[in-house]
Scaffold this motif. Structure first.
Motif, PDB file in Angstrom:
ATOM      1  N   GLY A 803      10.214   7.342  10.310  1.00 20.13           N
ATOM      2  CA  GLY A 803      11.263   7.508  10.532  1.00 20.13           C
ATOM      3  C   GLY A 803      12.330   7.684  10.855  1.00 20.13           C
ATOM      4  N   LEU A 804      13.821   8.718  11.879  1.00 12.96           N
ATOM      5  CA  LEU A 804      14.750   9.064  11.412  1.00 12.96           C
ATOM      6  C   LEU A 804      15.616   7.784  11.326  1.00 12.96           C
ATOM      7  N   SER A 805      15.327   7.176  12.549  1.00 13.52           N
ATOM      8  CA  SER A 805      16.440   6.650  13.796  1.00 13.52           C
ATOM      9  C   SER A 805      15.938   5.392  14.303  1.00 13.52           C
ATOM     10  N   GLU A 806      15.256   4.747  13.220  1.00 15.25           N
ATOM     11  CA  GLU A 806      14.664   2.740  13.855  1.00 15.25           C
ATOM     12  C   GLU A 806      16.141   2.907  14.266  1.00 15.25           C
ATOM     13  N   LEU A 807      15.165   1.349  15.053  1.00 15.43           N
ATOM     14  CA  LEU A 807      16.578   0.172  15.830  1.00 15.43           C
ATOM     15  C   LEU A 807      16.061  -0.877  15.096  1.00 15.43           C
ATOM     16  N   MET A 808      17.617  -1.829  14.557  1.00 12.74           N
ATOM     17  CA  MET A 808      17.162  -3.318  14.468  1.00 12.74           C
ATOM     18  C   MET A 808      18.586  -4.124  14.332  1.00 12.74           C
ATOM     19  N   GLU A 809      18.658  -5.321  15.315  1.00 11.55           N
ATOM     20  CA  GLU A 809      19.352  -6.230  15.398  1.00 11.55           C
ATOM     21  C   GLU A 809      19.307  -6.742  14.751  1.00 11.55           C
ATOM     22  N   VAL A 810      20.843  -7.217  14.053  1.00  9.42           N
ATOM     23  CA  VAL A 810      20.721  -8.393  12.852  1.00  9.42           C
ATOM     24  C   VAL A 810      22.247  -9.397  13.076  1.00  9.42           C
ATOM     25  N   LYS A 811      22.479 -10.463  12.481  1.00 10.73           N
ATOM     26  CA  LYS A 811      23.337 -11.298  13.174  1.00 10.73           C
ATOM     27  C   LYS A 811      24.107 -11.517  11.952  1.00 10.73           C
ATOM     28  N   ILE A 812      24.782 -12.034  11.282  1.00  8.36           N
ATOM     29  CA  ILE A 812      25.434 -12.564  10.765  1.00  8.36           C
ATOM     30  C   ILE A 812      26.085 -13.150  10.482  1.00  8.36           C
TER      31      ILE A 812
END
Length: 977
Positions: A803-812
């Motif tokens: 995958g070239l441009s997968e997405l994830m969302e992270v809370k820091i």
């Protein structure tokens, strides 16, 4: 109508590789593609298994490239550390990891790892005539100077033959060529080497840290000097702990009818092989940076060895006898290892382990200090191999402050008589007291280990296992939980092991074991109790091999040639083939399972493990009389060490010693324990604080060499608690709440490529939180008793598809520029996965789930295949109102018909690679690129292979290479730009 479950579906899929988009530190420019270079975890274009990795189960087992793995180009000595089981088990083994780090710390040694191939990979290797290769350098076993096998369990022996054979090495030592590697084996099972003697060149008996390197160096130097193989074997046999079976004659002992080692065949070869021994394990510290597994392993945590050896003298325990005396790691070294585990590993669980962790001399103050090193509430501590009397209130308070889902300890037997027989030094009062403390702190699950088939065992002892479980359930009723209590009784069959007091005892046959299982099943039909047991056939086979002689080697080879593999796995064991092999060898298997005469010779008598036969025999005879021996290294009647400096210094009572044959410096032992307490600044609590309950071993018999000490007056209360000052009950730990933490949401694009495309989505879910922790970021967590990091991921990639441009969302729990987060996290990710960009999520941003509704795929085709995808086919595919295919439902295996027309957005050839793939993907001159926009959610979900099967009339072209370019939001996007 097309079935997308075609067995050849993925034969030609996912065969794309590309360079890392990371920039070169020196000039900031992207590196030039170099896909055929030697492996560095970034590219696997030259890996010999690449053409068929997508065909095997869990290809991540074989790709290597983990963070902190070590790859050396050149070294004087090359060693393959071979573990005869799967990657998941081998990567969980502490000794294996210690040895890997220790050897690679030496400039002249290159150590690489190799694990047993699962049967599907073995089949592929044999069909293609390819060798088994190491993870780091993809080198076949035959190319190393030394191959070192770790022998942890007898039922892995057939895997060793598999690894040798597919590694290009003759399975029998006598058939090896002069230039073949030295096949060395170590570990606890190496103390009884005879069943594997014809297959192994040399055994290293004892501790391997110092002696393994010396042996490999000498062997390699002699080989380079042209010394013949047999002379090399003779010379290494004179090193500490080295046993070379081919240099000894054997004979049948008249008393035991077993084949035993007789005399050396060469001058200078020792008649008795003494174990190699490391007096101070602190000289070999815990590796600061051990490889971080890319896939889930059995013990998916940072485990740290507290001590080697044990003081308790359980009569069934081989490790407790062969690893004497106890050698403890200093608190400073343990705490340093904990810091590194959190900092360099990013694990959310740290485990302290030894044969009996509660008997580490400074365990209680050490646990308190360890807890200070762990991020509060977000990293848990597990303490293994606890004894019932070792579960003090203070220790349980510390452990339960993080998580309190389950706790495990080992009563071993169901009645007090049997606990005395095995010398467990645990009383019914200890068990009940520990249960009260456990349930009072909110634990709702408890696992207890027991054994059946012990010497002198009666049915009432077997049923006592269930009675113990029922008593624990009754105790739990005084401590109501929100969820029901679950007590698991885990039962294994006793296998008499060499170098234990029970080495002469008979082993229960399978019908007797099965009868006892039935007793337990009927008695345990109680709500809240669950029973688990070890497979009787496995135990039966283990008993034959564990006490076997060299004749068993023929059985092992025959079983292997019949197809036996991974015999320690219940679903893989072919017991029928083993029985056929025993019958063909003309062996009476019960010769190895019966009671052995104590005045006869045994197949392992030529090995000196440190403990003497007279000591083992004395303990065996005491067990037959139900007599208990107190722990060694402690004053009678104490079971636990002092937890503060003042008490330890004041107590000058004589320490128990049985003169077992191992030389122990009692003064040094006492002084070291006090020094450890001083290192931890562990002082006596104020008089106003609660006193700890007194532990005693009043039933224990003092050793003959010591003056008997009268036990203290009986002061136990009815409920098993010793009298003490009143104390308020420990409050149940509150739910860990992170509600007040301010969390900043980030969205990142990441690439998954190279070797890491063969790592599953679930493994990626484990990988990213660790990378963020290693980078120094505090993640946001969910609420409740099982807080989880707040990370969301886009739709998973099919295994093997980049995958070239997968997405994830992270809370820091920190607000930083997204560029800094990307930089720091990328430094902690293995080659093959990395963040490519990101931003802070604004208040008006669309929901993350809506950002991942569609996907663009790139399909690389050669010219011939591209011609088959005519413009007419592409137009028809996109304009069709109903496109019906069959899918197979995973859970049920049933087929269903679905319409995928709504999930096909656009399918068209493009003239050049898109901007986000430029400089990353490699495009051959003859390639053409087909881009497909497909739905990823709900009724619009379409798989790329389903479209390809439609375009190419049911068969995907061999040249097809699939990459997911990017994820797109809902609603259905406009035509591809």
């Amino acid at each position: 109508m097309t079935d997308s479950s075609d067995s050849n579906l993925w034969d030609a899929m996912g065969k794309v590789d590309f360079q890392s988009p990371r920039t070169n530190d020196s000039d900031g420019k992207a590196p030039e593609p170099d896909l055929e270079r030697l492996p560095d975890g970034e590219s696997i274009a030259g890996h010999p298994y690449l053409p068929f990795l997508h065909k095997v189960e869990k290809p991540g087992r074989y790709i290597g490239g983990e963070l902190n793995s070590i790859r050396k180009e050149h070294a004087d000595v090359s060693i393959a550390l071979a573990f005869p089981d799967t990657y998941e088990i081998g990567m969980s083994h502490l000794g294996y990891r210690i040895l890997y780090g220790h050897l690679n710390d030496m400039d002249d040694i290159r150590a690489e790892r190799v694990y047993a191939p699962w049967p599907d990979l073995e089949q592929q290797l044999r069909e293609r005539e390819l060798p088994l290769v190491s993870l780091e350098g993809w080198r076949p076993l035959v190319a190393f100077d030394c191959v070192g096998f770790s022998l942890q369990y007898e039922l892995t022996f057939t895997n060793i033959l598999t690894m040798l054979d597919v590694g290009g090495i003759a399975i029998r030592s006598a058939d090896r060529r002069d230039d073949d590697p030295l096949i060395l084996a170590g570990g606890p099972v190496a103390f009884q080497p005879e069943p594997m003697a014809p297959f192994i060149d040399a055994f290293l008996i004892g501790d391997g840290e110092k002696f393994f390197a010396d042996t490999a160096r000498l062997w390699t130097r002699l080989r380079k000097e042209g010394v013949p193989r047999r002379e090399r074997l003779r010379q290494i046999s004179q090193l500490d702990g080295i046993y070379v079976p081919s240099l000894y004659s054997t004979k049948i002992d008249e008393r035991t009818s077993l084949e035993v080692v007789d005399e050396p065949l060469e001058p200078g070869v020792p008649k008795v092989v003494k174990r190699a021994h490391v007096p101070d394990i602190n000289e070999y510290p815990w590796p600061e940076k051990a490889p971080i597994p890319n896939t889930e392993v059995v013990f998916d945590r940072a485990s740290i060895e507290l001590a080697r050896g044990c003081t308790e003298g359980c009569r069934f325990c081989q490790a407790g006898m062969i690893y004497r005396p106890v050698r403890e790691r200093s608190p400073e070294q343990v705490l340093g290892a904990v810091r590194n585990a959190v900092k360099c590993g990013g694990f959310d669980e740290v485990g302290l382990t030894s044969l009996s962790t509660a008997d580490y001399s400074a365990i209680q103050p050490l646990v308190k200090e360890v807890m200070k090193e762990l991020p509060e509430g977000k990293t848990s501590l597990s303490v293994s191999s606890l004894r019932a009397y070792g579960l003090s209130e203070e220790m349980l308070d510390e452990i339960s402050s993080v998580r309190n889902t389950s706790l495990t300890f080992a009563p071993e037997a169901g009645t007090q008589r049997m606990r005395d027989v095995v010398n467990k030094n645990v009383t019914e009062e200890h068990i009940q007291t520990s249960a009260k403390r456990i349930f009072a702190r909110g634990w709702r699950k408890m696992k207890c280990y027991f054994m059946i088939g012990l010497p002198t065992e009666e049915d009432e002892d077997v049923l006592g296992i269930v009675e113990t479980g029922k008593r624990l359930l009754e105790i739990s009723k005084d401590y109501p939980q929100r969820k029901r209590i679950d007590i698991t009784l885990s039962v294994s069959s006793h296998v008499p092991k060499p170098f234990t007091p029970f080495q002469w005892a008979a082993m229960d046959d399978m019908p007797e074991i099965e009868r006892k299982h039935e007793l337990l099943k009927k008695a345990s039909a109680v709500r809240g109790l669950s029973l688990r047991w070890h497979q009787p056939k496995s135990s039966h086979l283990e008993g034959i091999v564990a006490r076997g002689d060299r004749r068993i080697a023929d059985v092992i080879e025959t079983a292997w040639r019949k197809g036996c593999r991974f015999d320690s796995w219940a679903d893989q064991l072919r017991f029928d083939l083993w029985m056929e092999s025993i019958e063909e060898a003309g062996i009476d298997r019960f010769t190895y399972l019966r009671t052995l005469p104590v005045d006869g010779r045994l197949p392992w008598d030529h090995i000196d493990c440190g403990t003497e036969q007279r000591f083992l025999l004395r303990e065996y005879r005491k067990s037959l009389k139900d007599r208990l021996s107190p722990p060694c290294g402690k004053p009678v009647p104490e079971l636990l060490h002092h937890t503060n400096i003042e008490d330890a210094e004041e107590d000058q009572r004589k320490l128990v010693c049985y003169n077992c044959g191992v030389a122990c410096d009692m003064k040094q032992m006492r002084d070291e324990r006090i020094d450890f307490l001083k290192d931890l600044d562990a002082h006596r609590p104020d008089e106003t604080e609660d006193a700890a309950p007194i532990e005693d071993a009043s039933q224990a018999e003092a050793p003959a060499e010591e003056v008997a000490v009268e036990p203290p007056p009986a002061t136990a209360l009815a409920d098993g608690e010793a009298p003490k000052k009143k104390r308020r009950p420990s409050p149940r730990p509150p739910e860990r709440s992170f509600a007040n933490e301010i969390k900043f949401a980030y969205r990142f694009r990441y690439a998954k490529f190279g070797a890491l495309r063969f790592v599953s989505h679930l493994d990626m879910v484990r990988m990213f939180p660790r990378a963020f922790r290693r980078a120094g970021f505090e993640l946001g967590y969910s609420q409740g008793f099982h807080p989880q990091p707040l990370i969301s991921y886009g739709p998973p990639l099919r295994l093997g598809v980049p995958g070239l441009s997968e997405l994830m969302e992270v809370k820091i729990v920190e607000e930083l520029p997204a560029e800094e987060v990307v930089r720091r996290v990328n430094e902690q990710l293995p080659r093959g996965v990395e963040l490519r960009g990101g931003h802070v999520v604004g208040e008006g941003a669309p929901k993350f789930s809506k950002m991942c509704a569609w996907g663009d795929y790139l399909v690389f085709l050669d010219g011939e295949a591209a011609e088959q995808a005519t413009p007419e086919k592409l137009i028809e595919l996109q304009k069709s109102e109903g496109i019906f295919i069959e899918r197979t439902v995973k859970k049920t295996g049933r087929k269903k018909t679905v319409d995928i027309a709504a999930g096909i957005g656009a399918v068209e050839f493009i003239d050049a690679l898109p901007f986000d793939a430029d400089g990353i993907l490699k495009l051959d001159a003859a390639d053409r690129v087909l881009q497909m926009r497909l739905g990823l959610q709900g009724d619009e979900m379409v798989r790329p292979e389903e479209v390809l099967l439609l375009l190419f009339e049911g068969k995907i072209p061999e040249s097809a290479r699939v990459v997911r370019r990017r994820l797109l939001p809902a609603p259905k996007p406009a035509p591809i730009a």
